[in-house]
Design a protein around this motif. Structure first.
Motif, mmCIF file in Angstrom:
data_model
loop_
_atom_site.group_PDB
_atom_site.id
_atom_site.type_symbol
_atom_site.label_atom_id
_atom_site.label_comp_id
_atom_site.label_asym_id
_atom_site.label_seq_id
_atom_site.Cartn_x
_atom_site.Cartn_y
_atom_site.Cartn_z
ATOM 1 N N LEU A 141 7.108 15.183 -4.352
ATOM 2 C CA LEU A 141 7.941 15.705 -3.265
ATOM 3 C C LEU A 141 9.419 15.422 -3.546
ATOM 4 C CD1 LEU A 141 7.710 17.166 -0.550
ATOM 5 C CD2 LEU A 141 7.646 14.929 0.569
ATOM 6 N N PHE A 142 9.686 14.218 -4.071
ATOM 7 C CA PHE A 142 11.055 13.878 -4.446
ATOM 8 C C PHE A 142 11.571 14.841 -5.520
ATOM 9 C CE2 PHE A 142 13.739 11.766 -7.609
ATOM 10 C CZ PHE A 142 14.853 11.478 -6.836
ATOM 11 N N VAL A 178 10.362 6.015 -3.511
ATOM 12 C CA VAL A 178 11.092 7.276 -3.310
ATOM 13 C C VAL A 178 12.228 7.068 -2.319
ATOM 14 C CG1 VAL A 178 10.924 9.624 -2.383
ATOM 15 C CG2 VAL A 178 9.187 8.777 -3.981
ATOM 16 N N ASN A 179 11.995 6.273 -1.291
ATOM 17 C CA ASN A 179 13.054 5.946 -0.327
ATOM 18 C C ASN A 179 14.216 5.258 -1.041
ATOM 19 O OD1 ASN A 179 13.942 5.874 2.487
ATOM 20 N ND2 ASN A 179 13.718 3.664 2.312
ATOM 21 N N TYR A 180 13.883 4.361 -1.968
ATOM 22 C CA TYR A 180 14.880 3.656 -2.784
ATOM 23 C C TYR A 180 15.715 4.663 -3.585
ATOM 24 C CZ TYR A 180 16.504 0.554 -6.588
ATOM 25 O OH TYR A 180 17.262 -0.132 -7.511
ATOM 26 N N LEU A 181 15.046 5.640 -4.221
ATOM 27 C CA LEU A 181 15.760 6.659 -5.007
ATOM 28 C C LEU A 181 16.649 7.534 -4.124
ATOM 29 C CD1 LEU A 181 13.009 7.933 -7.497
ATOM 30 C CD2 LEU A 181 14.862 6.311 -7.948
ATOM 31 N N GLU A 202 13.607 13.020 5.592
ATOM 32 C CA GLU A 202 12.706 13.381 6.696
ATOM 33 C C GLU A 202 11.270 13.538 6.207
ATOM 34 O OE1 GLU A 202 12.230 16.947 10.013
ATOM 35 O OE2 GLU A 202 14.154 16.675 8.989
ATOM 36 N N SER A 203 11.102 14.197 5.078
ATOM 37 C CA SER A 203 9.756 14.402 4.533
ATOM 38 C C SER A 203 9.130 13.089 4.092
ATOM 39 C CB SER A 203 9.808 15.364 3.338
ATOM 40 O OG SER A 203 10.232 16.634 3.748
ATOM 41 N N ASN A 204 9.922 12.251 3.429
ATOM 42 C CA ASN A 204 9.370 10.989 2.912
ATOM 43 C C ASN A 204 9.054 10.003 4.028
ATOM 44 O OD1 ASN A 204 8.761 9.421 0.413
ATOM 45 N ND2 ASN A 204 10.297 8.031 1.256
ATOM 46 N N ASN A 205 9.837 10.070 5.118
ATOM 47 C CA ASN A 205 9.623 9.145 6.235
ATOM 48 C C ASN A 205 8.604 9.659 7.239
ATOM 49 O OD1 ASN A 205 11.511 7.377 5.179
ATOM 50 N ND2 ASN A 205 13.216 8.341 6.262
ATOM 51 N N SER A 221 0.826 -1.215 0.000
ATOM 52 C CA SER A 221 0.000 0.000 0.000
ATOM 53 C C SER A 221 0.862 1.269 0.000
ATOM 54 C CB SER A 221 -0.935 0.002 1.214
ATOM 55 O OG SER A 221 -0.180 -0.014 2.417
ATOM 56 N N GLU A 222 2.120 1.169 0.481
ATOM 57 C CA GLU A 222 3.007 2.339 0.520
ATOM 58 C C GLU A 222 4.174 2.184 -0.450
ATOM 59 O OE1 GLU A 222 4.118 3.153 4.601
ATOM 60 O OE2 GLU A 222 2.339 4.424 4.776
ATOM 61 N N LYS A 223 3.895 1.545 -1.574
ATOM 62 C CA LYS A 223 4.967 1.255 -2.538
ATOM 63 C C LYS A 223 5.606 2.513 -3.130
ATOM 64 C CE LYS A 223 1.333 -0.005 -5.878
ATOM 65 N NZ LYS A 223 0.286 -0.246 -4.861
#
Length: 730
Positions: A125-126, A80-83, A111-114, A73-75
């Motif tokens: 956002l990325f 984005v975390n991967y990038l 910080e924003s993505n997490n 659900s949060e793929k």
């Protein structure tokens, strides 16, 4: 403008993209040109995102790496975390020169993505943080960039210091004023002018399609850079720029002089969503024809290799080890194909100097669900690299690393016909980006590896010793062959062969002294049951033969002459039959008594022969050439003649009445075995060097047994024990 994108997720290396899109209700024909770019990325196993506008709809395609579940659900956040981690690792090792986000900006992006709150559009956002980083790079360039052009300025003075301006001096009424022209350097750059108008175009056009809050932040930053450029450089106000001109030849030419200029142009174009590329030291950006399109793609396999390197390096640094990566420190191992120099490069070589161990590692961007997923192409290269490094003084441990391993067994062994050809280990280093999940544990026993290294060195030393002795034996064999050719009868040939057997045994004995004694199980069985019956020298023969065979049977060396340990086997048979069968014949012929098989009791010069039905004779009373007080051993040829002679065997009738098994053994089994042993000795020891295969056949002949019957040596020693008891009773 804040359009809600229609998001479509695809798997890395999607087999049939058209079918997948059609299943999602997307009409693929209407924008096939856009898909050509997308399909090229998917088919090249790249992952990333691709945003574009079509018929008033903003599409966002995300190609997920195989480490992210498409049903999660949060793929998108995970993607984005991967990038972001791609940029984090790249900041450390700079393997992708076109993708840079300073750590200060990167930490804000993480910080924003997490953030535990639901992020409305993680990719957008990325892109915001990526654009901030691009603007930061552009700003950094102009903060240190200086460029001047030389211009002529009018100058008035009462003294001549510069070039005279004759026209103005003629017109000048005040002759105390001397008009001159001087050359001065002023800050100017066409590169700065182009950059100024690119940023202006970005503010006016591109930011209209970005989230309002983010657009405000980016606009302020872009205007700040333009203020800096305008203050420092004379901007050519006649210059005009449009989106098509941005990727035109004239603009490109302005930035061609240096790599840092090319990088600046790539950054400027990237503000409009152009994907940055870097090939052969050429910074460039792919063409976009609209203001909505943006994309970013990376090679996940390359990223995984660098990510694994980062994990391994942390582990190595923390544990006093060293790591070499093919793309960083280099892992070249040189070899030759015939005479042509070649080299092989494992992905990583992890070295433990203290334990003398090198871990040879290849990382594969694959998911392993079962053993069938570990392809031969994965481990054959690893095996080759491992073999090359084994030649060093280090022990080697081969590893294959995968991001996902869904099986418990992590040790693999390649076997052929029950022979272990190659063993290697599997290790999972996932891309969940948590140190806890990737706490490494290379499971190898340091002491065991130290023993392996010691064994390898010992094997090499044994190979050299065996090779040297084999050369000495070969020289002696050539002399023996010459004597055998010149021999006049079989008795003389037997004597010549006996002398060569002595030389073989001497070399065998010398070699045994340099080896660790190893008693093989089949030999130990004989020693346990018959050591109280066997002659001391026979025990020595057995232990020596067993030791040499144990050390050399697994050494791949065709130069070793196995007639050395072979001599111990036929000498064992000779000694044990001389102290049983021949002893009884000598007692019956009054050559010796029942106290010793070797002490002559008849007259010293008496010649007592055993007459045979064939008319031949076997001497029983001949003295030993080295010790005249002892009887000479009857050799295998003579023993065979005696066993083939019915009149000789009839002298054992009284013994056979009490020992039926021994009668059958002597009359049937033993004579056949001795005939084969003589053939092994004559054909594969006296005439030529004995190979490992021939020795193995000799060994099997003497030691092979089945459930119903004992082996030949056991029967022979049992016969000796029975005969000794029979002699003692008399």
């Amino acid at each position: 403008m804040d359009l809600q994108p229609k998001t479509i997720f695809l798997k890395e290396s999607e087999k049939d993209v058209f079918t997948t899109l059609q299943e999602k209700g997307i009409e693929t024909k209407s924008f096939s040109k856009k898909f050509q770019y997308l399909f090229k990325k998917v088919y090249n196993n790249e992952v990333g995102y691709y945003n574009f506008m079509q018929d008033g709809v903003l599409y966002k395609f995300i190609i997920l790496p195989k480490s992210i579940d498409i049903n999660d659900s949060e793929k998108e956040k995970s993607f984005v975390n991967y990038l972001l981690h791609y940029y984090r690792i790249n900041n450390k090792y700079a393997y992708d020169k076109t993708k840079k986000i300073p750590n200060s900006v990167l930490s804000l992006a993480f910080e924003s993505n997490n953030n535990t709150e639901q992020v409305h559009d993680p990719v957008a956002l990325f892109e915001f943080y990526k654009t901030k980083a691009i603007l930061k790079n552009i700003e950094a360039f102009f903060q240190k960039y200086k460029n001047y052009k030389r211009v002529e300025q009018d100058y008035i003075s009462q003294a001549i210091k510069h070039k005279l301006n004759l026209t103005k001096n003629i017109k000048e009424m005040n002759k105390s004023k001397i008009h001159q022209s001087k050359r001065v350097d002023v800050m100017y750059s066409q590169l700065a002018t182009v950059s100024y108008y690119v940023l202006k175009l970005y503010i006016q056009k591109r930011l209209n399609h970005v989230d309002i809050h983010n657009a405000k932040v980016l606009k302020q930053h872009a205007m700040k850079i333009n203020s800096l450029i305008a203050r420092r450089y004379g901007i050519d106000r006649s210059f005009s720029l449009s989106l098509p001109k941005l990727y035109g030849h004239k603009v490109t030419k302005v930035f061609q002089k240096k790599d840092e200029y090319k990088m600046l142009l790539a950054n400027l174009r990237s503000l409009f969503g152009y994907e940055q590329l870097y090939k052969d030291s050429q910074n460039m950006a792919s063409i976009r024809h609209d203001l909505y399109t943006s994309s970013l793609f990376i090679n996940p396999s390359n990223f995984y290799e660098w990510y694994v390197y980062d994990i391994l390096k942390k582990y190595a640094d923390a544990n006093g080890k060293t790591i070499a990566f093919d793309k960083q420190e280099g892992t070249v191992t040189k070899y030759k194909l015939n005479d042509e120099p070649k080299s092989s490069n494992p992905d990583y070589i992890f070295t433990d100097q203290k334990s003398n161990v090198k871990i040879v590692i290849d990382a594969k961007w694959k998911t392993i669900d079962s053993l069938s997923d570990v392809k031969s192409g994965d481990y054959l290269k690893l095996q080759f690299d491992n073999v090359l490094l084994e030649k060093s003084s280090f022990g080697t441990v081969p590893y294959l690393i995968y991001p996902v391993i869904n099986m418990e067994d992590r040790v693999c062994s390649v076997t052929y016909e029950d022979n272990n050809i190659f063993a290697f280990n599997l290790l999972e280093i996932d891309m969940n980006f948590t140190d806890k999940d990737n706490s490494l544990s290379f499971f190898y026993d340091f002491k065991m590896k130290a023993k392996e290294i010691e064994k390898k060195e010992e094997t090499e030393a044994n190979r050299n010793k065996g090779s040297q002795l084999s050369k000495v034996i070969e020289a002696s064999r050539n002399e023996t062959i010459t004597k055998l050719i010149e021999a006049e009868n079989e008795e003389e040939k037997e004597s010549i062969g006996g002398l060569f057997d002595e030389k073989l045994w001497q070399k065998s004995e010398a070699l045994t002294k340099e080896l660790e004694i190893k008693v093989l199980p089949e030999v130990q069985v004989l020693l346990d049951e018959f050591s109280n019956v066997m002659e001391e020298e026979s025990i020595t023969f057995l232990k020596s033969t067993s030791t040499i065979y144990a050390h050399y049977k697994d050494i791949e060396d065709i130069t070793f002459d196995f007639s050395m340990p072979g001599s111990g086997l036929w000498k064992l048979i000779e000694v044990e039959l001389n102290t049983s069968l021949i002893w009884q014949l000598r007692i019956l012929s009054k050559v010796c008594d029942h106290y010793s098989p070797w002490i002559k009791t008849c007259k010293r010069n008496a010649r007592i022969d055993q007459g045979l039905d064939s008319g031949k004779k076997v001497s029983l009373s001949m003295s030993d050439k080295k010790d005249k007080s002892k009887l000479q051993s009857v050799m295998l040829g003579g023993i065979k003649l005696l066993l083939d002679d019915q009149s000789t065997l009839s002298e054992f009738e009284d013994y056979f009445r009490h020992n039926k098994d021994d009668e059958n053994f002597l009359k049937n089994d033993l004579v056949n075995v001795i005939e084969q042993v003589i053939e092994f000795r004559n054909e594969h020891a006296h005439i030529r060097a004995m190979s490992k295969e021939i020795f193995k056949a000799l060994w099997d002949l003497l030691f092979m047994h089945n459930e119903k019957d004992d082996n030949v040596l056991k029967k022979m020693l049992r016969f000796k024990r029975n005969m000794k008891g029979y002699i003692d009773e008399r």
